[in-house]
Design a protein around this motif. Structure first.
Motif, PDB file in Angstrom:
ATOM      1  N   GLY A 102      47.547 -12.965 -17.475  1.00 13.65           N
ATOM      2  CA  GLY A 102      47.922 -11.661 -18.024  1.00 13.65           C
ATOM      3  C   GLY A 102      48.849 -11.752 -19.228  1.00 13.65           C
ATOM      4  O   GLY A 102      49.385 -10.747 -19.693  1.00 13.65           O
ATOM      5  N   ILE A 103      49.050 -12.977 -19.760  1.00 11.31           N
ATOM      6  CA  ILE A 103      49.936 -13.156 -20.920  1.00 11.31           C
ATOM      7  C   ILE A 103      49.274 -12.582 -22.178  1.00 11.31           C
ATOM      8  O   ILE A 103      49.944 -12.149 -23.107  1.00 11.31           O
ATOM      9  N   ALA A 104      47.939 -12.565 -22.185  1.00  9.88           N
ATOM     10  CA  ALA A 104      47.190 -12.015 -23.324  1.00  9.88           C
ATOM     11  C   ALA A 104      46.113 -11.067 -22.802  1.00  9.88           C
ATOM     12  O   ALA A 104      45.576 -11.274 -21.708  1.00  9.88           O
ATOM     13  N   PRO A 105      45.765 -10.012 -23.576  1.00 15.29           N
ATOM     14  CA  PRO A 105      44.782  -9.032 -23.101  1.00 15.29           C
ATOM     15  C   PRO A 105      43.331  -9.527 -23.116  1.00 15.29           C
ATOM     16  O   PRO A 105      42.503  -9.016 -22.381  1.00 15.29           O
ATOM     17  N   THR A 106      43.028 -10.513 -23.971  1.00 15.51           N
ATOM     18  CA  THR A 106      41.659 -11.056 -24.052  1.00 15.51           C
ATOM     19  C   THR A 106      41.738 -12.574 -24.192  1.00 15.51           C
ATOM     20  O   THR A 106      42.806 -13.120 -24.514  1.00 15.51           O
ATOM     21  N   ARG A 107      40.611 -13.250 -24.010  1.00 16.04           N
ATOM     22  CA  ARG A 107      40.593 -14.710 -24.183  1.00 16.04           C
ATOM     23  C   ARG A 107      40.826 -15.087 -25.642  1.00 16.04           C
ATOM     24  O   ARG A 107      41.445 -16.108 -25.929  1.00 16.04           O
ATOM     25  N   ALA A 108      40.317 -14.267 -26.570  1.00 15.67           N
ATOM     26  CA  ALA A 108      40.518 -14.542 -28.002  1.00 15.67           C
ATOM     27  C   ALA A 108      42.004 -14.454 -28.352  1.00 15.67           C
ATOM     28  O   ALA A 108      42.535 -15.290 -29.092  1.00 15.67           O
ATOM     29  N   ALA A 109      42.684 -13.452 -27.793  1.00 15.67           N
ATOM     30  CA  ALA A 109      44.130 -13.300 -28.028  1.00 15.67           C
ATOM     31  C   ALA A 109      44.892 -14.464 -27.398  1.00 15.67           C
ATOM     32  O   ALA A 109      45.870 -14.974 -27.961  1.00 15.67           O
ATOM     33  N   ALA A 110      44.429 -14.901 -26.229  1.00 20.97           N
ATOM     34  CA  ALA A 110      45.054 -16.037 -25.534  1.00 20.97           C
ATOM     35  C   ALA A 110      44.924 -17.300 -26.377  1.00 20.97           C
ATOM     36  O   ALA A 110      45.877 -18.070 -26.523  1.00 20.97           O
ATOM     37  N   ARG A 111      43.727 -17.499 -26.964  1.00 23.59           N
ATOM     38  CA  ARG A 111      43.490 -18.673 -27.809  1.00 23.59           C
ATOM     39  C   ARG A 111      44.446 -18.669 -29.005  1.00 23.59           C
ATOM     40  O   ARG A 111      45.014 -19.686 -29.382  1.00 23.59           O
ATOM     41  N   GLN A 112      44.644 -17.474 -29.576  1.00 20.80           N
ATOM     42  CA  GLN A 112      45.536 -17.350 -30.733  1.00 20.80           C
ATOM     43  C   GLN A 112      46.987 -17.676 -30.357  1.00 20.80           C
ATOM     44  O   GLN A 112      47.683 -18.365 -31.094  1.00 20.80           O
ATOM     45  N   LEU A 113      47.420 -17.197 -29.184  1.00 22.54           N
ATOM     46  CA  LEU A 113      48.782 -17.496 -28.730  1.00 22.54           C
ATOM     47  C   LEU A 113      48.979 -19.002 -28.545  1.00 22.54           C
ATOM     48  O   LEU A 113      50.034 -19.547 -28.890  1.00 22.54           O
ATOM     49  N   VAL A 114      47.954 -19.656 -28.014  1.00 18.46           N
ATOM     50  CA  VAL A 114      48.027 -21.108 -27.805  1.00 18.46           C
ATOM     51  C   VAL A 114      48.092 -21.820 -29.161  1.00 18.46           C
ATOM     52  O   VAL A 114      48.970 -22.665 -29.391  1.00 18.46           O
ATOM     53  N   LEU A 115      47.187 -21.458 -30.077  1.00 22.66           N
ATOM     54  CA  LEU A 115      47.128 -22.108 -31.392  1.00 22.66           C
ATOM     55  C   LEU A 115      48.405 -21.891 -32.208  1.00 22.66           C
ATOM     56  O   LEU A 115      48.800 -22.755 -32.986  1.00 22.66           O
ATOM     57  N   HIS A 116      49.053 -20.737 -32.007  1.00 24.65           N
ATOM     58  CA  HIS A 116      50.275 -20.434 -32.753  1.00 24.65           C
ATOM     59  C   HIS A 116      51.536 -20.928 -32.050  1.00 24.65           C
ATOM     60  O   HIS A 116      52.641 -20.489 -32.350  1.00 24.65           O
ATOM     61  N   ARG A 117      51.355 -21.809 -31.058  1.00 24.65           N
ATOM     62  CA  ARG A 117      52.448 -22.512 -30.386  1.00 24.65           C
ATOM     63  C   ARG A 117      53.407 -21.594 -29.606  1.00 24.65           C
ATOM     64  O   ARG A 117      54.602 -21.815 -29.565  1.00 24.65           O
ATOM     65  N   HIS A 118      52.863 -20.553 -28.979  1.00 25.45           N
ATOM     66  CA  HIS A 118      53.692 -19.649 -28.171  1.00 25.45           C
ATOM     67  C   HIS A 118      53.674 -20.031 -26.694  1.00 25.45           C
ATOM     68  O   HIS A 118      54.392 -19.444 -25.889  1.00 25.45           O
ATOM     69  N   ILE A 119      52.786 -20.976 -26.322  1.00 26.41           N
ATOM     70  CA  ILE A 119      52.576 -21.304 -24.899  1.00 26.41           C
ATOM     71  C   ILE A 119      53.078 -22.715 -24.576  1.00 26.41           C
ATOM     72  O   ILE A 119      52.870 -23.652 -25.353  1.00 26.41           O
ATOM     73  N   VAL A 120      53.727 -22.842 -23.416  1.00 26.72           N
ATOM     74  CA  VAL A 120      54.189 -24.161 -22.972  1.00 26.72           C
ATOM     75  C   VAL A 120      53.521 -24.528 -21.635  1.00 26.72           C
ATOM     76  O   VAL A 120      53.244 -23.660 -20.813  1.00 26.72           O
ATOM     77  N   VAL A 121      53.270 -25.810 -21.478  1.00 33.49           N
ATOM     78  CA  VAL A 121      52.740 -26.338 -20.213  1.00 33.49           C
ATOM     79  C   VAL A 121      53.759 -27.361 -19.718  1.00 33.49           C
ATOM     80  O   VAL A 121      54.066 -28.327 -20.428  1.00 33.49           O
ATOM     81  N   ASN A 122      54.313 -27.104 -18.534  1.00 32.44           N
ATOM     82  CA  ASN A 122      55.362 -27.961 -17.962  1.00 32.44           C
ATOM     83  C   ASN A 122      56.526 -28.148 -18.943  1.00 32.44           C
ATOM     84  O   ASN A 122      57.068 -29.249 -19.103  1.00 32.44           O
TER      85      ASN A 122
END
Length: 201
Positions: A102-122
């Motif tokens: 639920g961090i992003a409204p769509t998969r495309a928006a989620a991909r953009q958040l990941v590519l723009h370095r807004h997401i962390v894993v561990n």
């Protein structure tokens, strides 16, 4: 071929399903696009039905042909039911997990958040949308990005108990990937066996 960026409703109407999320136009015009959309009575061949299912899966998860083929190869080499493993691999992509949390409204928006370095894993920034999330991984929003409007809007009122393989912690704005989802828990309307038959030819 680059990633599809054209009209989404047109693609959703082609498959007759809201594969990109809720769509008001699709609710009104639930038939294929084009001047012959309403009168389409032509019988689709077995190959056509299988190809359509593969295209639907690709558009749903926003994956390119080569990536999809590589995932299928990986699924076919693993022990278990190939089609089921393929869907589990698609569900385990970082962009998809960000969307499911639920961090992003769509998969495309989620991909953009990941590519723009807004997401962390561990705790570490990961900017690869296809990164394979493993059970036990904690996926969250980078500290600097927690105030982003697109993220707070998406999280507002999102039902985090929707998916049993994910666990959300509101205090730290992060979710845990508990385990690989079972096929019956994956809500996508994809007949994965048809994709297996297509690649088996």
């Amino acid at each position: 071929m680059a990633r599809y960026t054209g009209p989404r409703t047109k693609i959703a109407r082609k498959f007759g399903e809201p594969i990109f999320g809720e769509d008001k136009v699709l609710a009104k015009k639930n038939y294929p696009p084009g001047q012959h959309g309403l009168n389409k009575r032509r019988k689709t061949s077995e190959y056509g039905v299988q190809l359509r299912e593969k295209q639907k899966a690709k558009y749903t998860y926003g994956v390119l042909e080569k990536q999809f083929h590589n995932l299928f190869d990986k699924a076919s080499r693993a022990k278990g039911i190939t089609g089921e493993i393929l869907l589990q691999l698609l569900e385990g992509r970082l962009d998809n997990v960000v969307y499911r949390l639920g961090i992003a409204p769509t998969r495309a928006a989620a991909r953009q958040l990941v590519l723009h370095r807004h997401i962390v894993v561990n705790g570490k920034v990961v900017n690869i949308a296809s990164y394979a999330v493993k059970p036990g991984d904690v996926i969250g929003v980078r500290e600097k990005s927690k105030s982003l409007e697109v993220i707070s809007d998406a999280l507002a009122g999102f039902n985090h108990s929707k998916y049993p393989w994910l666990e959300w912690d509101e205090n730290i704005k992060a979710g845990k990937f508990l385990h690989v989802p079972a096929r019956e828990d994956i809500p996508e309307n994809i007949k994965e066996q048809l994709i297996v038959e297509l690649y088996s030819k």
